[in-house]
Design a protein around this motif. Structure first.
Motif, mmCIF file in Angstrom:
data_model
loop_
_atom_site.group_PDB
_atom_site.id
_atom_site.type_symbol
_atom_site.label_atom_id
_atom_site.label_comp_id
_atom_site.label_asym_id
_atom_site.label_seq_id
_atom_site.Cartn_x
_atom_site.Cartn_y
_atom_site.Cartn_z
ATOM 1 N N ALA A 1 -11.534 6.056 -31.268
ATOM 2 C CA ALA A 1 -10.170 5.536 -31.108
ATOM 3 C C ALA A 1 -9.162 6.425 -31.826
ATOM 4 O O ALA A 1 -8.673 7.401 -31.273
ATOM 5 N N ARG A 2 -8.871 6.110 -33.084
ATOM 6 C CA ARG A 2 -7.906 6.866 -33.868
ATOM 7 C C ARG A 2 -8.468 7.122 -35.256
ATOM 8 O O ARG A 2 -9.009 6.209 -35.899
ATOM 9 N N GLY A 3 -8.322 8.350 -35.745
ATOM 10 C CA GLY A 3 -8.917 8.743 -37.017
ATOM 11 C C GLY A 3 -8.389 7.974 -38.204
ATOM 12 O O GLY A 3 -9.126 7.687 -39.154
ATOM 13 N N LYS A 4 -7.109 7.611 -38.161
ATOM 14 C CA LYS A 4 -6.505 6.939 -39.310
ATOM 15 C C LYS A 4 -6.976 5.491 -39.459
ATOM 16 O O LYS A 4 -6.633 4.824 -40.432
ATOM 17 N N ALA A 5 -7.784 5.003 -38.512
ATOM 18 C CA ALA A 5 -8.330 3.651 -38.644
ATOM 19 C C ALA A 5 -9.379 3.564 -39.743
ATOM 20 O O ALA A 5 -9.638 2.493 -40.284
ATOM 21 N N VAL A 6 -9.999 4.699 -40.076
ATOM 22 C CA VAL A 6 -11.106 4.709 -41.031
ATOM 23 C C VAL A 6 -10.705 5.455 -42.305
ATOM 24 O O VAL A 6 -10.222 6.591 -42.238
ATOM 25 N N VAL A 7 -10.921 4.822 -43.442
ATOM 26 C CA VAL A 7 -10.724 5.487 -44.733
ATOM 27 C C VAL A 7 -11.986 6.310 -45.001
ATOM 28 O O VAL A 7 -13.045 5.756 -45.293
ATOM 29 N N THR A 8 -11.874 7.619 -44.901
ATOM 30 C CA THR A 8 -13.056 8.482 -44.928
ATOM 31 C C THR A 8 -13.859 8.334 -46.212
ATOM 32 O O THR A 8 -15.093 8.278 -46.189
ATOM 33 N N LYS A 9 -13.184 8.266 -47.350
ATOM 34 C CA LYS A 9 -13.921 8.169 -48.612
ATOM 35 C C LYS A 9 -14.698 6.859 -48.706
ATOM 36 O O LYS A 9 -15.796 6.812 -49.280
ATOM 37 N N ASP A 10 -14.163 5.788 -48.123
ATOM 38 C CA ASP A 10 -14.874 4.504 -48.121
ATOM 39 C C ASP A 10 -16.055 4.542 -47.155
ATOM 40 O O ASP A 10 -17.111 3.953 -47.426
ATOM 41 N N LEU A 11 -15.887 5.234 -46.041
ATOM 42 C CA LEU A 11 -16.998 5.435 -45.111
ATOM 43 C C LEU A 11 -18.128 6.197 -45.791
ATOM 44 O O LEU A 11 -19.299 5.808 -45.702
ATOM 45 N N VAL A 12 -17.789 7.264 -46.494
ATOM 46 C CA VAL A 12 -18.808 8.070 -47.168
ATOM 47 C C VAL A 12 -19.521 7.259 -48.238
ATOM 48 O O VAL A 12 -20.758 7.321 -48.366
ATOM 49 N N ALA A 13 -18.774 6.479 -48.994
ATOM 50 C CA ALA A 13 -19.402 5.630 -50.019
ATOM 51 C C ALA A 13 -20.403 4.672 -49.386
ATOM 52 O O ALA A 13 -21.496 4.451 -49.923
ATOM 53 N N ALA A 14 -20.054 4.120 -48.227
ATOM 54 C CA ALA A 14 -20.952 3.188 -47.536
ATOM 55 C C ALA A 14 -22.154 3.902 -46.935
ATOM 56 O O ALA A 14 -23.264 3.348 -46.881
ATOM 57 N N LEU A 15 -21.979 5.145 -46.492
ATOM 58 C CA LEU A 15 -23.109 5.930 -45.995
ATOM 59 C C LEU A 15 -24.099 6.231 -47.123
ATOM 60 O O LEU A 15 -25.317 6.202 -46.933
ATOM 61 N N LYS A 16 -23.580 6.496 -48.304
ATOM 62 C CA LYS A 16 -24.439 6.819 -49.451
ATOM 63 C C LYS A 16 -25.278 5.626 -49.889
ATOM 64 O O LYS A 16 -26.393 5.798 -50.401
ATOM 65 N N THR A 17 -24.764 4.415 -49.701
ATOM 66 C CA THR A 17 -25.498 3.212 -50.108
ATOM 67 C C THR A 17 -26.253 2.560 -48.951
ATOM 68 O O THR A 17 -26.870 1.509 -49.132
ATOM 69 N N ASN A 18 -26.185 3.193 -47.766
ATOM 70 C CA ASN A 18 -26.809 2.652 -46.552
ATOM 71 C C ASN A 18 -26.197 1.348 -46.085
ATOM 72 O O ASN A 18 -26.816 0.615 -45.311
ATOM 73 N N LYS A 19 -25.005 1.029 -46.548
ATOM 74 C CA LYS A 19 -24.274 -0.099 -45.977
ATOM 75 C C LYS A 19 -23.866 0.256 -44.546
ATOM 76 O O LYS A 19 -23.868 -0.576 -43.648
ATOM 77 N N ILE A 20 -23.500 1.527 -44.342
ATOM 78 C CA ILE A 20 -23.341 2.086 -42.998
ATOM 79 C C ILE A 20 -24.503 3.044 -42.775
ATOM 80 O O ILE A 20 -24.728 3.965 -43.561
ATOM 81 N N LEU A 21 -25.263 2.817 -41.700
ATOM 82 C CA LEU A 21 -26.511 3.536 -41.469
ATOM 83 C C LEU A 21 -26.295 4.908 -40.839
ATOM 84 O O LEU A 21 -27.163 5.782 -40.940
ATOM 85 N N GLY A 22 -25.160 5.082 -40.195
ATOM 86 C CA GLY A 22 -24.832 6.335 -39.548
ATOM 87 C C GLY A 22 -23.502 6.178 -38.852
ATOM 88 O O GLY A 22 -23.016 5.060 -38.653
ATOM 89 N N ALA A 23 -22.886 7.304 -38.479
ATOM 90 C CA ALA A 23 -21.565 7.238 -37.865
ATOM 91 C C ALA A 23 -21.416 8.288 -36.786
ATOM 92 O O ALA A 23 -21.855 9.430 -36.944
ATOM 93 N N GLY A 24 -20.797 7.898 -35.687
ATOM 94 C CA GLY A 24 -20.393 8.811 -34.635
ATOM 95 C C GLY A 24 -18.876 8.840 -34.603
ATOM 96 O O GLY A 24 -18.239 7.825 -34.301
ATOM 97 N N LEU A 25 -18.294 9.991 -34.956
ATOM 98 C CA LEU A 25 -16.841 10.092 -35.126
ATOM 99 C C LEU A 25 -16.276 11.141 -34.182
ATOM 100 O O LEU A 25 -16.498 12.334 -34.361
ATOM 101 N N ASP A 26 -15.535 10.688 -33.190
ATOM 102 C CA ASP A 26 -14.832 11.611 -32.301
ATOM 103 C C ASP A 26 -13.437 11.909 -32.822
ATOM 104 O O ASP A 26 -12.783 12.827 -32.346
#
Length: 312
Positions: A226-251
Motif C-alpha cells: 500500500a503505502r510505506g508511511k503506514a509502517v514504522v520501520t524501527k517498530d517492524l524491525v523490533a518485532a521481527l527480532k522478537t518473532n512477533k512478526i514472523l516475516g515481511a513482504g514490503l513493496d
C-alpha cells in the motif's frame, strides 16, 4: 479542452484524447515553478507522482476542470481544495488492482517457501533443503486491512486456498463473498497474516507501530503493498527480532524515490533498514506491485474512460 501531461504514460491516453478532440501538450522536464507559470492555459492535468498539486498550484490553475492520476491514490493532490474549486478527480485504482493482488500473493508464497533466499543460495553453490523447508498457506487466517479495490483483488486471489479471509475497514458493509468483515478485536485475535491495502491518510500514517503490533494475539506475517508511511520501520524491525512478526513482504518503504538511492550512494542507511536488507525473512520490491505491462494500459484507459464519461 487543453490537457498537459506531466508524466509519461501509455500512448493510448494521448491517442484517445486526440480522438475526443482534446489538445495534448507533453511536458516531462519543466520544474514545478515553470509549470505553474503556464498552468492557467489548461483544462486538464495528467500526472502520476512527479510533484504535489497543492493549494498554491491549484490557485494558479484558473481554468482547471479535471486532474487524471495514473494510480490508485490521490495523496499528492490537495483533494479537498480541488473539489472545493469544482475540479473533477479521476484516479485509477481499477487499473492496477489485479496487478497488486497478484504481487501480494506472490510475495506471500515466496516468503512461506523461502524462494528468494533459496534462489540466492543455489546461485552461490549452496544446496540446503532442510534450511529451506517451507510452510503452507492452507489452514491459516489472512487479515486484510483496507477493503477497497486492492484489498478485494487480493482476497479474490485467495479463493483457491483453504484459508479464512477477514477484512477490517473503517467503512462498514464492505465485506463480500471473499472476505468477512470483522471488528478490530476479532481481527487481532485470529489473523496469521496481515496485508495492508489502505490509502495514505492521517489515520494510516504510522498505523503499524509497536502498540498496534503488540495488540495481536499471535505472531503474524506482514505484507505491505500500500503505502510505506503506514509502517514504522524501527517498530517492524523490533518485532521481527522478537518473532512477533514472523516475516515481511514490503513493496513500499518509508524510504522511497531519490531519498532511497541517496542513502546508498552516501552510505547513510538507517539502522532499521540495514536490518531489513540483511534479513532472510524479509522480501523487498521497489513499489512495483501495481506496475505491470497490463496495468500500464489499464491505468491509462481507466482515466480516459472517466474523463470521457464526465465531460461527454
Amino acid at each position: 479542452m487543453k490537457i498537459i501531461h506531466l508524466d509519461t504514460n501509455h500512448p493510448l491516453i494521448i491517442e484517445q484524447f486526440n480522438e475526443l478532440g482534446y489538445t495534448n501538450d507533453e511536458d516531462y522536464t519543466s520544474t514545478k515553478k515553470e509549470i505553474e507559470a503556464k498552468i492557467h492555459q489548461y483544462d486538464g492535468i495528467i500526472i502520476r507522482s512527479r510533484f504535489s498539486l497543492d493549494k498554491d498550484f491549484l490557485d494558479k490553475a484558473t481554468n482547471l476542470k479535471f486532474i487524471g492520476r495514473l494510480g490508485a491514490g490521490l495523496e499528492n493532490i490537495d483533494t479537498d481544495y480541488a473539489k472545493q474549486k469544482g475540479v473533477f478527480l479521476a484516479a485509477a485504482p481499477e487499473g492496477n488492482r489485479n496487478a497488486v493482488g497478484e504481487h501480494t500473493l506472490g510475495m506471500l508464497l515466496s516468503l512461506f517457501n523461502k524462494l528468494n533466499s533459496a534462489d540466492q543460495e543455489v546461485r552461490s553453490g549452496k544446496w540446503d533443503r532442510e534450511g529451506n523447508r517451507g510452510i503452507e498457506l492452507d489452514g491459516r487466517t489472512v487479515g486484510i486491512i483496507g477493503y477497497g479495490n486492492m484489498g478485494k483483488a487480493f482476497a479474490k486471489k485467495l479463493r483457491g486456498f483453504d484459508v479464512e479471509v477477514l477484512c477490517y475497514d473503517i467503512v462498514g458493509g464492505v465485506g463480500d463473498e471473499n472476505a468477512r468483515q470483522v471488528g478490530i478485536m476479532e481481527f487481532q485475535q485470529k489473523v496469521d497474516i496481515i496485508s495492508l491495502h489502505t490509502p495514505q491518510t492521517p489515520l494510516t500514517i504510522n498505523m503499524i507501530n509497536e502498540e498496534f503490533i503488540n495488540a495481536f494475539h499471535k505472531p503474524f506475517w506482514l505484507l505491505n503493498t500500500a503505502r510505506g508511511k503506514a509502517v514504522v520501520t524501527k517498530d517492524l524491525v523490533a518485532a521481527l527480532k522478537t518473532n512477533k512478526i514472523l516475516g515481511a513482504g514490503l513493496d513500499v518503504l518509508e524510504y522511497e524515490k531519490s531519498s532511497f538511492e541517496d542513502m546508498f550512494s552516501d552510505n547513510k542507511l538507517p539502522e532499521a533498514f540495514e536490518y531489513l536488507i540483511q534479513a532472510k525473512n524479509v522480501l523487498l520490491t521497489p513499489h512495483v506491485g501495481g506496475w505491470t505491462v497490463e496495468s500500464k494500459i489499464k491505468l491509462a484507459q481507466t482515466v480516459v474512460d472517466k474523463v470521457r464519461e464526465k465531460f461527454a
